[in-house]
Write a protein that holds these residues in place. Structure first.
Motif: not given
Length: 230
Positions: A86-92
């Motif tokens: 999954h993405i971490y902390e900051s979005p795409y």
């Protein structure tokens, strides 16, 4: 400007400063964007951003992702697909303007032994103004070699359930890939190790030279860091 995009956009005004006697076209804006890839420290700032995300995340498999827009127009985030992680902390980054870098960190799931394997899609235009979707994907398995794969297709193509097919393609690839389709160009490369850099370049057909494409393939080659696979 969002906190996960870097560099001032390459606009018509900038293009006219460099080429005052030429008509401004999407191809020319894309060409100038390539010239500005490293201008004003935008590439360094993007790299620092993703490495800071990695430092906050800590140990474990992760992809340090940096993507560049040299399409001559805006690119808009339209979706992602996570096979593992999954993405971490900051979005795409939601919007990457011409000549800008976008950065993010993708990490493995914490509940079980799997790597980081995902894809992200951005929508823009070819030089004729037709909508196109760029798909950039990477895989860092818990066991085995890293992979990178990219495609360009018509807008909304990735809303269809093609992901088993794309996953198989990704896992059959090596650490770099390119695609030219529908008047557009894409290149991706990933380093070795368990927390490598992943670099993606989105552009137009005919803008990126063979020598520059070869340079893209080496961008992340020496960037790997080795983490515990936990």
């Amino acid at each position: 400007m969002a906190g996960n995009v870097f560099g001032n956009p390459v606009t018509d005004d900038i293009v006219r400063l460099i080429y005052p006697d030429k008509d401004v076209t999407p191809e020319l804006r894309a060409e100038v964007a390539i010239q500005y890839m490293n201008a004003d420290g935008r590439d360094v700032n993007c790299k620092e951003f993703v490495y800071n995300l990695k430092e906050r995340y800590g140990n474990g498999i992760s992809a340090l992702c940096m993507i560049f827009n040299a399409t001559g127009d805006n690119l808009t985030y339209v979706g992602y697909y996570d096979c593992h992680g999954h993405i971490y902390e900051s979005p795409y980054p939601s919007l990457i303007q011409n000549g800008q870098w976008g950065g993010f960190l993708h990490v493995h799931p914490t509940a079980w032994t799997a790597g980081s394997e995902s894809a992200v899609m951005y929508r823009g235009n070819n030089s004729a103004g037709d909508d196109r979707d760029w798909m950039l994907s990477w895989g860092i398995p818990f066991i085995g070699d890293n992979h990178a794969y990219t495609e360009i297709r018509e807008a909304k193509h990735y809303e269809e359930d093609n992901w088993n097919y794309i996953k198989d393609l990704l896992e059959s690839k090596s650490t770099s890939a390119t695609d030219t389709w529908g008047g557009c160009y894409s290149s991706v490369t990933i380093g070795q190790g368990t927390s490598p850099e992943f670099v993606g370049i989105m552009s137009l057909d005919g803008v990126v030279t063979d020598s520059l494409a070869a340079t893209f393939k080496t961008l992340a080659a020496d960037s790997a860091t080795q983490d515990k696979k936990e």
